[in-house]
Design a protein around this motif. Structure first.
Motif, PDB file in Angstrom:
ATOM      1  N   VAL A 168       0.876  -0.711  -0.113  1.00 47.29           N
ATOM      2  CA  VAL A 168      -0.135   0.093   0.010  1.00 47.29           C
ATOM      3  C   VAL A 168       1.173   1.013   0.127  1.00 47.29           C
ATOM      4  CG1 VAL A 168      -1.737   1.306   1.156  1.00 47.29           C
ATOM      5  CG2 VAL A 168      -2.421  -1.518   1.340  1.00 47.29           C
ATOM      6  N   ARG A 169       1.682   0.923   0.701  1.00 49.30           N
ATOM      7  CA  ARG A 169       3.181   2.289   1.048  1.00 49.30           C
ATOM      8  C   ARG A 169       3.309   2.379  -0.808  1.00 49.30           C
ATOM      9  NH1 ARG A 169       3.882   0.494   6.104  1.00 49.30           N
ATOM     10  NH2 ARG A 169       6.327  -0.224   5.160  1.00 49.30           N
ATOM     11  N   LEU A 170       3.756   1.941  -1.150  1.00 45.19           N
ATOM     12  CA  LEU A 170       4.599   1.326  -2.248  1.00 45.19           C
ATOM     13  C   LEU A 170       3.939   1.903  -3.365  1.00 45.19           C
ATOM     14  CD1 LEU A 170       6.826   1.176  -4.765  1.00 45.19           C
ATOM     15  CD2 LEU A 170       6.187  -1.448  -4.974  1.00 45.19           C
ATOM     16  N   VAL A 171       1.944   1.585  -3.369  1.00 47.00           N
ATOM     17  CA  VAL A 171       1.417   2.399  -4.922  1.00 47.00           C
ATOM     18  C   VAL A 171       0.925   3.846  -4.283  1.00 47.00           C
ATOM     19  CG1 VAL A 171      -0.890   1.766  -5.641  1.00 47.00           C
ATOM     20  CG2 VAL A 171       1.249  -0.452  -4.976  1.00 47.00           C
ATOM     21  N   ALA A 172       0.320   4.189  -2.712  1.00 49.57           N
ATOM     22  CA  ALA A 172       0.361   5.122  -2.199  1.00 49.57           C
ATOM     23  C   ALA A 172       1.295   6.037  -2.994  1.00 49.57           C
ATOM     24  CB  ALA A 172       0.033   4.892  -1.622  1.00 49.57           C
ATOM     25  N   GLY A 173       2.344   6.037  -2.629  1.00 52.58           N
ATOM     26  CA  GLY A 173       3.501   7.122  -2.671  1.00 52.58           C
ATOM     27  C   GLY A 173       3.453   7.339  -3.968  1.00 52.58           C
ATOM     28  N   SER A 174       3.752   6.615  -4.798  1.00 53.98           N
ATOM     29  CA  SER A 174       3.534   6.158  -6.321  1.00 53.98           C
ATOM     30  C   SER A 174       2.750   7.024  -6.946  1.00 53.98           C
ATOM     31  CB  SER A 174       4.085   4.688  -6.855  1.00 53.98           C
ATOM     32  OG  SER A 174       5.172   3.957  -6.572  1.00 53.98           O
ATOM     33  N   ILE A 175       1.755   6.787  -6.676  1.00 51.74           N
ATOM     34  CA  ILE A 175       0.794   7.443  -7.365  1.00 51.74           C
ATOM     35  C   ILE A 175       0.570   9.194  -7.274  1.00 51.74           C
ATOM     36  CG2 ILE A 175      -2.380   8.711  -6.987  1.00 51.74           C
ATOM     37  CD1 ILE A 175      -1.735   5.393  -7.055  1.00 51.74           C
ATOM     38  N   VAL A 176       0.862   9.070  -5.418  1.00 54.41           N
ATOM     39  CA  VAL A 176       1.514  11.253  -5.599  1.00 54.41           C
ATOM     40  C   VAL A 176       2.661  11.404  -6.119  1.00 54.41           C
ATOM     41  CG1 VAL A 176       2.006  12.866  -3.950  1.00 54.41           C
ATOM     42  CG2 VAL A 176       0.462  10.570  -3.039  1.00 54.41           C
ATOM     43  N   LEU A 184       3.735  10.552  -8.667  1.00 52.75           N
ATOM     44  CA  LEU A 184       3.026  11.120 -10.191  1.00 52.75           C
ATOM     45  C   LEU A 184       2.287  11.330 -10.356  1.00 52.75           C
ATOM     46  CD1 LEU A 184       3.598   7.081 -11.318  1.00 52.75           C
ATOM     47  CD2 LEU A 184       4.665   8.914 -12.189  1.00 52.75           C
ATOM     48  N   SER A 185       2.057  12.200  -9.882  1.00 55.66           N
ATOM     49  CA  SER A 185       0.441  12.843  -9.763  1.00 55.66           C
ATOM     50  C   SER A 185       1.211  13.739  -9.342  1.00 55.66           C
ATOM     51  CB  SER A 185      -0.453  13.326  -9.122  1.00 55.66           C
ATOM     52  OG  SER A 185      -1.368  11.406  -8.988  1.00 55.66           O
ATOM     53  N   VAL A 239       2.606  19.623 -16.155  1.00 58.64           N
ATOM     54  CA  VAL A 239       2.317  19.475 -17.328  1.00 58.64           C
ATOM     55  C   VAL A 239       0.838  19.962 -17.076  1.00 58.64           C
ATOM     56  CG1 VAL A 239       1.846  17.948 -19.598  1.00 58.64           C
ATOM     57  CG2 VAL A 239       4.238  18.367 -17.936  1.00 58.64           C
ATOM     58  N   VAL A 240      -0.444  18.412 -16.197  1.00 57.88           N
ATOM     59  CA  VAL A 240      -1.134  19.553 -16.479  1.00 57.88           C
ATOM     60  C   VAL A 240      -2.059  19.565 -15.125  1.00 57.88           C
ATOM     61  CG1 VAL A 240      -3.533  18.122 -16.286  1.00 57.88           C
ATOM     62  CG2 VAL A 240      -1.754  17.441 -18.113  1.00 57.88           C
ATOM     63  N   PRO A 241      -1.535  20.993 -14.469  1.00 59.25           N
ATOM     64  CA  PRO A 241      -2.145  21.737 -13.479  1.00 59.25           C
ATOM     65  C   PRO A 241      -3.292  20.240 -12.433  1.00 59.25           C
ATOM     66  CG  PRO A 241      -1.982  22.822 -14.727  1.00 59.25           C
ATOM     67  CD  PRO A 241      -1.609  21.791 -15.911  1.00 59.25           C
ATOM     68  N   GLY A 242      -3.938  19.911 -12.720  1.00 62.84           N
ATOM     69  CA  GLY A 242      -4.828  19.464 -12.521  1.00 62.84           C
ATOM     70  C   GLY A 242      -5.112  18.358 -11.979  1.00 62.84           C
ATOM     71  N   ALA A 243      -3.791  17.470 -12.382  1.00 61.39           N
ATOM     72  CA  ALA A 243      -3.122  16.312 -12.444  1.00 61.39           C
ATOM     73  C   ALA A 243      -3.284  16.453 -10.494  1.00 61.39           C
ATOM     74  CB  ALA A 243      -2.236  15.613 -12.691  1.00 61.39           C
ATOM     75  N   VAL A 244      -2.855  17.696  -9.592  1.00 60.98           N
ATOM     76  CA  VAL A 244      -2.694  17.302  -8.509  1.00 60.98           C
ATOM     77  C   VAL A 244      -3.563  16.795  -7.156  1.00 60.98           C
ATOM     78  CG1 VAL A 244      -2.881  19.679  -7.306  1.00 60.98           C
ATOM     79  CG2 VAL A 244      -0.947  18.542  -6.772  1.00 60.98           C
ATOM     80  N   TRP A 245      -4.895  16.812  -7.819  1.00 62.51           N
ATOM     81  CA  TRP A 245      -6.162  16.950  -7.426  1.00 62.51           C
ATOM     82  C   TRP A 245      -5.947  15.188  -7.379  1.00 62.51           C
ATOM     83  CZ3 TRP A 245      -8.333  19.791  -4.767  1.00 62.51           C
ATOM     84  CH2 TRP A 245      -8.379  21.490  -4.260  1.00 62.51           C
ATOM     85  N   VAL A 246      -5.274  14.234  -8.013  1.00 61.61           N
ATOM     86  CA  VAL A 246      -4.735  12.624  -8.069  1.00 61.61           C
ATOM     87  C   VAL A 246      -4.230  12.363  -6.295  1.00 61.61           C
ATOM     88  CG1 VAL A 246      -3.999  10.589  -8.815  1.00 61.61           C
ATOM     89  CG2 VAL A 246      -5.394  12.643 -10.616  1.00 61.61           C
ATOM     90  N   ALA A 247      -3.015  12.884  -6.460  1.00 61.19           N
ATOM     91  CA  ALA A 247      -3.306  13.648  -5.298  1.00 61.19           C
ATOM     92  C   ALA A 247      -3.417  13.509  -3.964  1.00 61.19           C
ATOM     93  CB  ALA A 247      -1.535  13.679  -5.523  1.00 61.19           C
ATOM     94  N   GLY A 248      -4.342  14.253  -3.561  1.00 65.81           N
ATOM     95  CA  GLY A 248      -5.105  14.936  -2.565  1.00 65.81           C
ATOM     96  C   GLY A 248      -6.138  13.669  -2.197  1.00 65.81           C
ATOM     97  N   ALA A 249      -6.385  12.929  -3.455  1.00 69.84           N
ATOM     98  CA  ALA A 249      -7.399  12.365  -3.628  1.00 69.84           C
ATOM     99  C   ALA A 249      -6.949  11.072  -2.641  1.00 69.84           C
ATOM    100  CB  ALA A 249      -8.296  11.397  -4.299  1.00 69.84           C
ATOM    101  N   VAL A 250      -5.801  10.417  -2.834  1.00 77.09           N
ATOM    102  CA  VAL A 250      -4.741   9.160  -2.679  1.00 77.09           C
ATOM    103  C   VAL A 250      -4.396   9.695  -1.021  1.00 77.09           C
ATOM    104  CG1 VAL A 250      -2.616   8.476  -2.253  1.00 77.09           C
ATOM    105  CG2 VAL A 250      -3.902   8.624  -4.357  1.00 77.09           C
ATOM    106  N   GLY A 251      -4.267  11.408  -0.537  1.00 75.05           N
ATOM    107  CA  GLY A 251      -4.180  11.390   1.194  1.00 75.05           C
ATOM    108  C   GLY A 251      -5.604  11.450   1.528  1.00 75.05           C
ATOM    109  N   ALA A 252      -6.993  11.846   1.048  1.00 77.39           N
ATOM    110  CA  ALA A 252      -7.831  11.405   1.858  1.00 77.39           C
ATOM    111  C   ALA A 252      -8.158  10.202   2.119  1.00 77.39           C
ATOM    112  CB  ALA A 252      -8.853  12.467   0.525  1.00 77.39           C
ATOM    113  N   GLY A 253      -7.850   9.457   1.213  1.00 71.89           N
ATOM    114  CA  GLY A 253      -8.438   7.853   0.818  1.00 71.89           C
ATOM    115  C   GLY A 253      -7.267   7.681   2.222  1.00 71.89           C
TER     116      GLY A 253
END
Length: 202
Positions: free
Chosen positions: A127-135, A137-138, A144-158
């Protein structure tokens, strides 16, 4: 427990207590609810594997075969606590459920023996590997795509939600990957173990 035994064990059992209890005639069944991969890496002697997803999916069938004392084990105690709730919901008259406090980590720290096999990554580490990797990469993608930071936020919220509820949707999803399910027991195997008195002493 036997009818002649008046000893009562609390719902939460620490490693020294479980170790002593397993050396008595009324030893409990020890169910390890981690993934098959984690169980293969190291487990309490005499325990057998009932992954949490299998237990959750077939809780009614399993609860019907738990007439004696059962100690639920996982890495740290969190998944075992979830398993206890699942089984208690399936059968309210199961006063014989116990959770190993601190899980396999506490068992090993107490100097108790472990049966060791092929080394596999624990689910929490995955879980730490997958969550950290998603954050990571986001955040990089957001350059390049400013909105991608919200993916990191979603992972943090999760992850925050997982901590507050003591559950982890990402962990449950990862537990279903082939890496974690290799050598996983079937429902039929688990039920056969529960029906067999010999399984208590293996």
């Amino acid at each position: 427990m036997t009818s002649a035994d008046t000893t009562r064990h609390p719902a939460a059992v620490d490693a020294p207590t479980l170790r002593d209890w397993m050396d008595t005639p009324d030893r409990p069944r020890v169910l390890d609810v981690r993934t098959a991969g984690e169980f293969t890496t190291a487990h309490v002697p005499g325990s057998y594997n009932v992954p949490l997803d299998l237990l959750t999916e077939h809780r009614d069938e399993l609860a019907a075969h738990l007439a004696e004392d059962v100690v639920l084990v996982c890495r740290s105690g969190a998944r075992a606590g979830q398993a206890e709730q699942v089984l208690a919901e399936a059968a309210a008259d199961l006063p014989n459920l116990h959770v190993l406090t601190g899980g396999v980590v506490a068992w090993e720290a107490a100097g108790a023996p472990l049966v060791r096999g092929e080394e596999r990554w624990e689910l929490e580490r995955q879980v730490r590997l997958v969550a950290g990797s998603i954050v990571l990469l986001s955040v990089l993608a957001s350059l390049v795509v400013p909105g991608a930071v919200w993916v990191a936020g979603a992972v943090g919220a999760g992850l925050a939600g997982a901590a507050l509820t003591n559950t982890c949707a990402m962990g449950m999803a990862l537990s279903r990957l082939p890496y974690n399910r290799r050598n996983a027991p079937s429902l039929e195997q688990v039920l056969a173990d529960l029906r067999s008195p010999a399984s208590r002493g293996r």
